[in-house]
Design a protein around this motif. Structure first.
Motif, PDB file in Angstrom:
ATOM      1  N   GLU A 661       0.834  -1.209   0.000  1.00  0.00           N
ATOM      2  CA  GLU A 661       0.000   0.000   0.000  1.00  0.00           C
ATOM      3  C   GLU A 661       0.869   1.259   0.000  1.00  0.00           C
ATOM      4  O   GLU A 661       0.731   2.123   0.858  1.00  0.00           O
ATOM      5  N   ALA A 662       1.756   1.334  -0.958  1.00  0.00           N
ATOM      6  CA  ALA A 662       2.641   2.503  -1.023  1.00  0.00           C
ATOM      7  C   ALA A 662       1.920   3.737  -1.529  1.00  0.00           C
ATOM      8  O   ALA A 662       2.364   4.860  -1.287  1.00  0.00           O
ATOM      9  N   THR A 663       0.805   3.552  -2.251  1.00  0.00           N
ATOM     10  CA  THR A 663       0.073   4.689  -2.833  1.00  0.00           C
ATOM     11  C   THR A 663      -1.109   5.055  -1.940  1.00  0.00           C
ATOM     12  O   THR A 663      -1.884   4.178  -1.532  1.00  0.00           O
ATOM     13  N   ALA A 664      -1.226   6.315  -1.648  1.00  0.00           N
ATOM     14  CA  ALA A 664      -2.325   6.780  -0.792  1.00  0.00           C
ATOM     15  C   ALA A 664      -3.654   6.694  -1.535  1.00  0.00           C
ATOM     16  O   ALA A 664      -3.717   6.780  -2.767  1.00  0.00           O
ATOM     17  N   TYR A 665      -4.736   6.523  -0.756  1.00  0.00           N
ATOM     18  CA  TYR A 665      -6.067   6.513  -1.354  1.00  0.00           C
ATOM     19  C   TYR A 665      -6.407   7.900  -1.903  1.00  0.00           C
ATOM     20  O   TYR A 665      -6.024   8.923  -1.319  1.00  0.00           O
ATOM     21  N   PRO A 666      -7.162   7.961  -2.999  1.00  0.00           N
ATOM     22  CA  PRO A 666      -7.665   9.270  -3.453  1.00  0.00           C
ATOM     23  C   PRO A 666      -8.589   9.892  -2.392  1.00  0.00           C
ATOM     24  O   PRO A 666      -9.256   9.183  -1.626  1.00  0.00           O
TER      25      PRO A 666
END
Length: 684
Positions: A661-666
Motif C-alpha cells: 500500500e505505497a500509494t495513498a487513497y484518493p
C-alpha cells in the motif's frame, strides 16, 4: 410513528411531542449558553486556542464572546412587561443542544417517517391551539367588561343597552390586539372565527378544527365564505368539501366552496358578489424590507383575471424580445410603467399651452380647454402644480421612474384569451343539436340535477359563474367543441414514435388534469409542462395515460431521487416521497394519504445523487478490490473445518518492507467512506 398519527390533538399529543423534542434542549448556564456536549467541546477547543497557558481555562463570559452566544440574561432583563420577562427567563433556562452528535442529530436519527409525522402532529397542535384561541376570544366578547356602554339612565332608572354587536366586536378586537401585539384586524379575525365555530351550523367544521385536521386559515375561509348564506346551504357545502379539505390547499378549498355556492345557491350569487365587490380596495404601501414596500389589491374576479393575464402577456412579450428580467420583475415594472404613463399623459394634457379659440374647438368637435384656474383645497393652483410635476415625466423627456427601472409597456396588438365553459344542455333548447346528429333531449329532472354552473377562464385563471351568466357571455361568441376519441379522431397514443405529444393530445391532458397534479399545487395545466409519468429514457410511451401536467418546480421534483410518480388502473396518480409516504391524487383532484408500504417489496431510492468526481473515483481497480473482499468472505463462510483463515497485512516473503500500500487513497474514496472497508481487504 403510529402514535403520532393517531393521538387526538390536545394535552396528550402535546406531552408526546414534548417528550420527543426534549432531547434537543439542555440546561443553560447563568448567561444563557447551552452547557450540553457541544458547549463542552467548544469550551475545550476555545481553551486550547485562546489560553496562553494550557492549564488556563476559559470563563463562561469569554466562551460566550468567542462563540458569539447572546447574553440572554441581560437581554431579557430589558423586557418591560413583568409577566413577559418571567416567561422569557423561564424559557432561557433551556437552550438548543447545537453541534455535531448532540440532541439535534439524535432527533434526526429517528428517520424521515417519524419526523414527517412529528411535523404533522405539531401542525395539528397548532390547529387545536387556534381553536382554543378562537373559543376563548368568543367567550371574551360575552363578558361584562366587553359590553359596557356609556349610555345614560333611561326612564324608570334602568340603563339602556346601546352596545351594538359592532361596538362589542370593536372593543374585544382592541383588547385582543393589545394583548397579542397584533393589528385590530387580525384580532377581529380571531374573534369572528371563534364566534362562528360556536354556532350549530358550523358543528362539523368546528370538530375538524378542534381535531387539528383543519388549520386556522382553512377554518377562517369556510366561515368567511359561508357568512350570510342559509343554514341549509351552509350544511350542504360543508358536507361536500369537508371530507377532503384536510388534503386541499387554502386556494383549492376556496375554489371548491365558490363552485358549490354557485351551484347550490344561484339566487344568492348576486347579493354575495355585490357584497364582495364592495370590499374592493388597494392597500397603502407597507414596509416589506429595505428599499421595498408592499401593496395588495382586492379586485372583482374578472377584472383581476384580466389584469393578471395582461401582465403575463406583457412579460412574455418582453422576454421574447430579449429582456433578461424575471417574469415577476417584468409584471411589477409593467404595473409601474402603465400607471406612470397614464400620469404622464394626463399631466401633459392638463398643462399643454393654451390654444386659440378655433384650435380649442378642434376638428373633432371636442370640448374646449378650460379657461378658469382650478385651486386645490389649500389654495395652490392645480395647473401650476401639475406643470411642476410634468417637468419630471413629460413625453419630451427621457422616461423616468423613481426607482430607475426601465419601463415595460404593452406591445402593439396584445391579446388575452377569454374562454367560457358551460354544459351544452344549458345553452341549447331541447331537441337542438349543433353537430348534425340526433336531437338532444333533456328532461326537466335531468336539467335541474345537472350543476347550473359554468367557468370563465381568462389567461391561466378560472372562476365558476352561474349558467345564466355564461349564456350571456356566450351569446354571439365563437364556440369550439372538444370531443374525445373516437368522434373527433384525436390521436391518443403515438407510442415511441414521438417524444413530444401532438397539440391535440396535449390539450386533452390539460383538460383532464385541470392543474398541476402534485398534491396541493393549483397552477393551471395550461401553464404546466406535459411530462411522461414513466420517463421517456426508461421506455415510457407518449400516451394519454402516461402523460400528466406538472409545473416546472414539481416537474423537477418528480425527477429528484427519492420521489416517484405512478398511475393506477383507475387513473389515479400516486406520489411517493423520500420518507415513503404515499399520496394518491384522484381524477377529481382530491388527495388521500395512503398507508406506508412495509416489507420486502418496498423500493428504497437513494435520496441523493453521487457527484460526478466521487463516482469517477470508484474505478475498475476499486471494484476488483471490493469483489476480492466478497470472494474472501465467501470462502471464510464456507469453511467448516479448522479456525478461520488468518490474513497477513504485511509484505509477502521476499518483498521489501514498505512495498505494501505505497500509494495513498484518493481523497474521493475518503469522502465516500470506502477507505475503512478497503483497509480490511488484502490486495493479494
Amino acid at each position: 410513528m403510529a402514535r403520532l398519527a393517531e393521538v387526538p390533538a390536545g394535552a396528550g399529543l402535546a406531552s408526546l411531542v414534548e417528550g420527543l423534542l426534549a432531547g434537543v434542549l439542555v440546561p443553560t448556564g447563568p448567561i444563557g449558553e447551552a452547557v450540553g456536549s457541544a458547549a463542552d467541546e467548544a469550551a475545550a477547543e476555545a481553551s486550547t486556542v485562546a489560553a496562553a497557558d494550557a492549564a488556563d481555562t476559559v470563563s463562561a463570559e469569554e466562551l460566550a464572546e468567542l462563540l458569539e452566544i447572546p447574553d440572554t440574561g441581560t437581554l431579557f432583563s430589558t423586557i418591560t412587561s413583568p409577566a413577559d420577562r418571567t416567561l422569557a427567563r423561564a424559557s432561557a433556562q433551556l437552550g438548543v443542544d447545537w453541534g455535531e452528535g448532540t440532541g439535534i442529530d439524535r432527533l434526526a436519527s429517528l428517520g424521515g417517517q417519524v419526523l414527517s409525522e412529528l411535523v404533522a402532529a405539531c401542525h395539528r397542535l397548532v390547529s387545536w391551539a387556534s381553536w382554543c384561541e378562537g373559543a376563548a376570544a368568543a367567550c371574551l366578547a360575552r363578558t361584562p367588561e366587553m359590553n359596557r356602554g356609556a349610555a345614560p339612565w333611561g326612564p324608570g332608572g334602568r340603563p339602556e343597552c346601546l352596545v351594538t354587536d359592532e361596538e362589542r366586536r370593536f372593543t374585544t378586537g382592541g383588547e385582543i390586539a393589545c394583548r397579542l401585539g397584533t393589528t385590530r384586524q387580525g384580532a377581529c379575525q380571531i374573534l369572528d372565527r371563534g364566534e362562528a365555530l360556536l354556532q350549530p351550523e358550523f358543528a362539523a367544521t368546528e370538530a375538524l378544527h378542534r381535531a387539528g385536521l383543519l388549520d386556522a386559515a382553512k377554518t377562517a375561509l369556510l366561515v368567511r365564505r359561508l357568512d350570510g348564506v342559509s343554514a341549509g346551504v351552509a350544511k350542504a357545502v360543508q358536507e361536500r368539501v369537508l371530507p377532503r379539505a384536510s388534503r386541499r390547499t387554502t386556494s383549492q378549498l376556496a375554489k371548491d366552496i365558490d363552485r358549490l355556492l354557485a351551484a347550490l345557491d344561484p339566487d344568492g350569487a348576486s347579493d354575495r358578489r355585490k357584497r364582495n365587490v364592495a370590499r374592493r380596495h388597494v392597500t397603502r404601501p407597507r414596509q416589506a424590507g429595505e428599499g421595498v414596500h408592499e401593496m395588495r389589491l382586492l379586485l372583482p374576479s374578472l377584472d383581476a383575471f384580466l389584469l393578471d393575464a395582461t401582465l403575463d402577456a406583457i412579460a412574455a412579450s418582453a422576454r421574447a424580445a430579449g429582456d433578461e428580467r424575471s417574469p415577476a420583475q417584468l409584471r411589477a415594472d409593467a404595473v409601474t410603467g402603465m400607471t406612470l404613463r397614464a400620469l404622464q399623459g394626463s399631466q401633459y394634457t392638463a398643462c399643454r399651452p393654451p390654444f386659440t379659440a378655433p384650435e380649442r374647438a378642434g376638428a373633432s368637435g371636442g370640448p374646449p380647454a378650460p379657461t378658469s384656474t382650478q385651486l386645490l383645497p389649500d389654495g395652490v393652483p392645480l395647473e401650476g402644480l401639475l406643470a411642476g410635476l410634468s417637468s419630471l415625466v413629460e413625453p419630451a423627456h427621457r422616461w423616468w421612474t423613481p426607482s430607475g427601472a426601465t419601463a415595460v409597456f404593452p406591445p402593439p396588438g396584445i391579446t388575452v384569451n377569454i374562454d367560457v365553459t358551460v354544459p351544452l344542455e344549458h345553452l341549447l333548447p331541447d331537441g337542438a343539436d349543433m353537430t348534425g346528429g340526433p336531437p338532444i333531449t333533456t328532461s326537466p329532472t335531468a336539467r335541474s340535477a345537472a350543476p347550473a354552473t359554468a367557468e370563465v377562464t381568462i389567461g391561466g385563471a378560472d372562476i365558476p359563474v352561474p349558467a345564466i351568466t355564461a349564456r350571456s357571455l356566450a351569446a354571439g361568441g365563437v364556440w369550439r367543441r372538444m370531443v374525445t376519441d373516437p368522434v373527433s379522431g384525436t390521436v391518443l397514443d403515438v407510442g415511441r414514435t414521438h417524444y413530444r405529444p401532438p397539440a391535440a393530445l396535449r390539450e386533452l391532458v390539460q383538460a383532464r388534469d385541470n392543474s398541476c397534479t402534485f398534491p396541493g399545487c393549483a397552477i393551471p395545466a395550461s401553464r404546466c409542462d406535459t411530462d411522461h409519468i414513466q420517463a421517456w429514457a426508461d421506455g415510457g410511451v407518449t400516451t394519454l395515460s402516461n402523460l400528466t401536467s406538472l409545473c416546472q418546480a414539481h416537474h423537477r421534483l418528480k425527477h429528484t431521487p427519492g420521489w416517484s410518480l405512478t398511475r393506477t388502473d383507475s387513473g389515479d396518480l400516486t406520489w411517493c416521497t423520500p420518507t415513503g409516504a404515499r399520496y394518491q391524487r384522484s381524477t377529481d383532484g382530491s388527495i388521500t394519504l395512503l398507508a406506508h408500504k412495509i416489507g420486502p417489496r418496498q423500493l428504497s431510492v437513494p435520496a441523493q445523487k453521487v457527484p460526478e468526481h466521487l463516482a469517477a473515483a470508484v474505478d475498475a481497480a476499486v471494484m476488483d478490490r471490493l469483489q476480492h473482499g466478497l470472494d474472501l468472505s465467501a470462502q471464510d463462510t464456507n469453511r467448516c473445518d479448522g479456525p478461520p483463515r488468518v490474513t497477513s497485512r504485511g509484505p509477502q516473503p521476499g518483498q521489501p518492507v514498505g512495498a505494501f500500500e505505497a500509494t495513498a487513497y484518493p481523497e474521493a474514496l475518503h469522502d465516500l467512506g470506502l477507505t475503512v472497508l478497503l483497509d480490511e481487504i488484502p490486495p493479494f
